[in-house]
Scaffold this active site. Structure first.
Site, PDB file in Angstrom:
ATOM      1  CB  ILE A  24       2.025  -0.340  -6.167  1.00  0.00           C
ATOM      2  CG1 ILE A  24       1.952  -1.375  -7.298  1.00  0.00           C
ATOM      3  CG2 ILE A  24       0.735   0.458  -6.102  1.00  0.00           C
ATOM      4  CD1 ILE A  24       0.862  -2.404  -7.091  1.00  0.00           C
ATOM      5  CB  ALA A  25       2.086   2.367  -2.452  1.00  0.00           C
ATOM      6  N   GLY A  27       4.894   2.239   2.487  1.00  0.00           N
ATOM      7  CA  GLY A  27       4.324   2.740   3.732  1.00  0.00           C
ATOM      8  C   GLY A  27       5.273   2.524   4.888  1.00  0.00           C
ATOM      9  N   GLY A  28       4.765   2.780   6.094  1.00  0.00           N
ATOM     10  CA  GLY A  28       5.610   2.686   7.278  1.00  0.00           C
ATOM     11  C   GLY A  28       5.990   1.270   7.636  1.00  0.00           C
ATOM     12  CG  MET A  29       3.779  -0.967   9.599  1.00  0.00           C
ATOM     13  SD  MET A  29       5.029  -1.114  10.903  1.00  0.00           S
ATOM     14  CE  MET A  29       4.256  -0.118  12.188  1.00  0.00           C
ATOM     15  CB  ALA A  30       4.471  -3.519   4.046  1.00  0.00           C
ATOM     16  CB  VAL A  32       2.139  -2.312  -2.145  1.00  0.00           C
ATOM     17  CG1 VAL A  32       1.215  -3.161  -3.007  1.00  0.00           C
ATOM     18  CG2 VAL A  32       1.616  -2.257  -0.713  1.00  0.00           C
ATOM     19  CE  LYS A  47      -0.191  -4.504   2.592  1.00  0.00           C
ATOM     20  NZ  LYS A  47       0.104  -3.073   2.546  1.00  0.00           N
ATOM     21  CG  ASP A 141      -4.036   1.165  10.563  1.00  0.00           C
ATOM     22  OD1 ASP A 141      -4.409   2.268  11.019  1.00  0.00           O
ATOM     23  OD2 ASP A 141      -3.025   1.042   9.847  1.00  0.00           O
TER      24      ASP A 141
END
Length: 629
Positions: A24-25, A27-30, A32, A47, A141
Site C-alpha cells: 500500500i505505502a 515510509g521512512g520506518m515501515a 504497509v 505494517k 508524531d
C-alpha cells in the site's frame, strides 16, 4: 496504491497466518501491506518494520510492549491494532484496514479547507488523542500523514506508540530526532522530551495547515525549521488567509505556545475548545473559492442595504421646486420599508436553518435503554452489526456513529453498535487425529497450540491424540493455548534381571510376542540380562520382543556354592515371599531380615508382582532382592 510485484514479501504467508496481497505505502520506518488474515478470513493492514529496526533487539522489545498498549486503546477514531509478531527477520503489526485517503492526500488535492470543515476533522483527531492521553499514552508524531479519512467520512488516527518504540533503537542514540520537523514542539527539538502537550502543539500546527494550506515555517534545511519552532511564535492563520475566523487564530495560538505550560493541558482540553469554536462559527459557509476569486461574506448584501439607501438620499441636491399639490413620497419611510423587507427575509432564512443538537453519550448503556433514550431526544436509531469486546458486556452499547457530543441535525439517525461480549471459542475435538492434524485444527479455530506431551496408552494408537487441555467443548478466549496429549502407545517394560519364566509370562500378558534366547553368562542362571526393544522405548501392542537370559544351568547349586565361597563367613537366610504385598511394606519386611532391596517399575500397581531371588531361596544376609511393581 503501490502494487509493486517485485516486493519479496508480496505473496508470502507471514507467521502461517497473514498472506500479503499487495503493497500500500512505504515510509521512512515501515512499509504497509494489504494482507488477508487466513485464520479469521478478514482483510488487514500489515505494517512491516524496515530491516534496520527489526535487527535491533531494543526496538523489538519496545515495539512489542507498545503494540500491547495500543491494542488496549479502544476508540472509534483510532485505527485498531489486532496483533503483533515476528517471522524470522520480519517484525510486523496487524491493524484494521481503513480504505480511503490520508489527510495529506486531501490537502494536496484541495490546498486548504474552510474553518468549519477543518474543525470537523480536528475534533475526532483530538478525541482520539485525548483517549490516548487519558490512558497514559503520547502519540509523538501527529501529522496529516497519520490521519486517515475513510470513504464515508470517518476520521482515524494511526501509528500510536511507533515513535516511542523507535526511541529505543540505536538510531536515536546517534542523535536522530524522532518525529516530523514541521510539527515538532520546541521541547522535542531542544530536549528530546515529549508529553501530551507535545501532541497538542502538533495538533495546533496541523490546524494551521488545514486552514492556510501550508505549514507556518519553511526553511532550506530541517534544522532551520527546527530553529524557528524553538525561537519564533507561530503566526495567526489569518495573517496568511484573512478570512480565517478569529476563533481559529485563538485555538492555534493557544495550542502552539512555546512554553508547554501555556498550552491546553492535553488533547481533551483542546477538544473542548475546538467544539466550542465549532458551535460559535456560522453554520453555513460559502464553498471554498480559488485563490484568484474574491471572497464574499454571506451577510454583505444585507449589511449594505440599510446604508446604501440613506446614502443615496443624503447626496440629492437641495433644489427649490415649485409647490405642487398631490402625492409626495416620504423617502425615509421608503428606506425603512426596504430595510424591514430585508430584515424579515434574513430572519426567515435564519430560522429556516436546521437545528443542530449534540449526540448523547450512549456507550456502555443497555442497548434497549439507549435506543429509547435517543428516540426520546428526537433521534432516529438503527442497530449496527454487533462486535465482540473483552471489556464491554453483551447487550451494552459498544460505540455509536456519530460519536457522542458530535453536532448533527435534529432528527438525524444514530447507529448503535452492540457489544457481543467477550469472544469465546469452543475447543475442537481432535481425539484420534495425528499431532499435525490436531495443530491445524486448533489453529483454524483461532486458538494457539501450547505444549505437546506424549503419554503411554494401550488403547489409543501410537501417534494419535488422546485428549487436550482445556478439554473438547470448553469455551475459551480467542488465542488461548491448548495443550495436546499424544499417545506414545505402549512403553517397553523393564524386565532386566527378572527370572526367565516370569519375564516371558508378563510380556506375553501385555500382548507382546516373546522370543527367549539363552546364552552363557556369569549372571545368575535363568535371569534376563538384555532385552530388545530397550526399556521405556515406545512400542506398538503385539510387537515382537526378544529377551536374552543367562543359560539355565543344571548345576545351579554349584554356581550358588561357588558364589558363596567368598562369603563362607556370612550367615544365609531364606528369602521370604512378598509377592502381592504393598511395595513399601514388602521393602520394610526384607530390610528387617537383613536384605537390601531394589524396586523396578513395570506399571503403577503399587504392589509387588515379581521378585528375585524367588521365594524360599537361600541367600547370604545383605544380598539384594529385586522387586517389580
Amino acid at each position: 496504491m503501490d502494487t509493486t510485484t517485485a516486493d519479496p514479501l508480496v505473496g508470502r504467508l507471514l507467521d502461517g497466518r497473514y498472506r500479503i496481497e499487495s503493497r500500500i505505502a512505504r515510509g521512512g520506518m515501515a512499509t504497509v501491506y494489504l494482507a488477508l488474515d487466513v485464520r479469521l478470513d478478514r482483510t488487514v493492514a500489515l505494517k512491516v518494520m524496515h530491516r534496520s529496526l527489526a535487527e535491533d533487539p531494543a526496538f523489538v522489545r519496545r515495539f512489542i510492549g507498545e503494540a500491547k498498549s495500543v491494542a488496549s486503546l479502544s476508540h472509534p477514531n483510532v485505527v485498531h491494532v489486532f496483533d503483533q509478531g515476528t517471522d524470522n527477520d520480519v517484525v510486523y503489526l496487524s491493524m484494521e484496514y481503513v480504505p480511503g485517503k490520508t489527510l495529506r492526500d486531501i490537502l494536496r488535492e484541495r490546498g486548504r479547507l474552510p474553518a468549519r470543515e477543518a474543525l470537523e476533522i480536528m475534533i475526532p483527531v483530538l478525541a482520539a488523542l485525548g483517549a490516548a492521553h487519558q490512558a497514559g499514552m503520547v502519540h509523538r508524531d501527529v501529522k496529516p500523514e497519520n490521519v486517515l479519512m475513510t470513504d464515508d467520512g470517518r476520521v482515524k488516527v494511526v501509528d500510536f506508540g511507533l515513535a516511542r518504540a523507535i526511541e529505543a533503537t540505536n538510531q536515536t542514540r546517534t542523535g536522530v530526532m524522532i518525529g516530523t520537523i514541521g510539527y515538532m514542539a520546541p521541547e522535542q527539538v531542544t530536549l528530546g522530551a515529549t508529553d501530551v502537550r507535545s501532541d497538542v502543539y502538533a495538533a495546533g500546527i496541523m490546524l494551521f495547515e488545514l486552514v492556510t494550506g501550508q505549514q507556518p515555517y519553511d526553511g532550506q534545511t530541517p534544522m532551520s525549521v527546527a530553529y524557528r519552532h524553538v525561537h519564533d511564535t507561530v503566526p495567526a492563520p489569518s495573517s496568511l488567509v484573512p478570512e480565517v475566523p478569529p476563533l481559529i487564530d485563538t485555538l492555534v495560538t493557544h495550542a502552539t505556545a512555546r512554553e508547554p505550560a501555556d498550552r491546553p493541558a492535553d488533547a481533551t482540553a483542546m477538544l473542548v475548545a475546538a467544539v466550542d469554536a465549532h458551535r460559535m462559527l456560522p453554520r453555513l459557509t460559502n464553498p471554498p473559492m480559488s485563490h484568484s476569486q474574491p471572497h464574499t461574506r454571506t451577510f454583505s448584501a444585507a449589511h449594505s442595504a440599510p446604508q446604501a439607501a440613506p446614502a443615496h438620499t443624503l447626496i440629492q441636491p437641495r433644489e427649490e421646486a415649485p409647490k405642487r399639490r398631490g402625492f409626495r413620497p416620504n423617502w425615509f419611510l421608503v428606506v425603512l420599508a426596504a430595510v424591514m423587507v430585508v430584515a424579515v427575509g434574513l430572519t426567515g432564512w435564519f430560522f429556516a436553518q436546521p437545528e443542530l443538537v449534540r449526540v448523547p453519550d450512549l456507550v456502555g448503556k443497555n442497548l434497549e435503554l439507549a435506543r429509547k433514550s435517543a428516540v426520546a431526544a428526537g433521534f432516529k436509531v438503527q442497530e449496527g452489526k454487533g462486535l465482540n469486546d473483552e471489556k464491554v458486556e453483551a447487550g451494552l452499547v459498544l460505540s455509536s456513529d456519530p460519536p457522542a457530543n458530535t453536532e448533527v441535525k435534529k432528527g438525524a439517525t444514530i447507529t448503535l453498535v452492540p457489544s457481543l461480549g467477550p469472544k469465546r471459542i469452543i475447543v475442537p475435538n481432535t481425539g484420534g487425529m495425528s499431532g499435525d492434524e490436531a495443530r491445524s485444527a486448533i489453529a483454524a479455530a483461532g486458538l494457539t497450540v501450547g505444549v505437546v506431551k506424549r503419554l503411554a496408552n494401550q488403547v489409543v494408537e501410537r501417534g494419535k491424540v488422546i485428549r487436550t487441555s482445556p478439554q473438547v467443548g470448553e469455551k475459551v478466549r480467542e488465542g488461548s493455548k491448548v495443550d495436546i496429549f499424544v499417545s506414545a502407545g505402549m512403553v517397553m517394560p523393564d524386565v532386566n534381571g527378572m527370572p526367565k519364566d516370569e519375564a516371558a509370562g508378563y510380556l506375553g500378558q501385555q500382548g507382546f510376542q516373546v522370543q527367549v534366547n539363552e546364552v552363557d553368562d556369569d549372571a545368575e542362571p535363568c535371569t534376563v540380562i538384555a532385552q530388545t526393544p530397550k526399556a521405556k522405548a515406545e512400542v506398538d501392542k503385539g510387537a515382537q520382543v526378544a529377551i536374552t537370559v543367562a543359560r539355565c544351568q543344571t548345576d545351579f547349586f554349584d554356581w550358588f556354592r561357588g558364589d558363596n565361597e567368598a562369603r563362607d563367613d556370612q550367615q544365609n537366610s531364606l528369602v521370604p515371599s512378598v509377592i502381592g504385598k504393598n511395595v513399601r511394606d514388602a521393602k520394610a519386611d526384607l530390610e528387617a531380615q537383613g536384605f537390601k532391596v531394589r524396586v523396578q517399575k513395570l506399571g503403577n500397581a503399587g504392589v509387588v508382582q515379581f521378585q528375585r531371588p524367588l521365594p524360599g531361596s537361600e541367600r547370604p544376609t545383605g544380598s539384594t532382592v529385586i522387586l517389580w511393581q
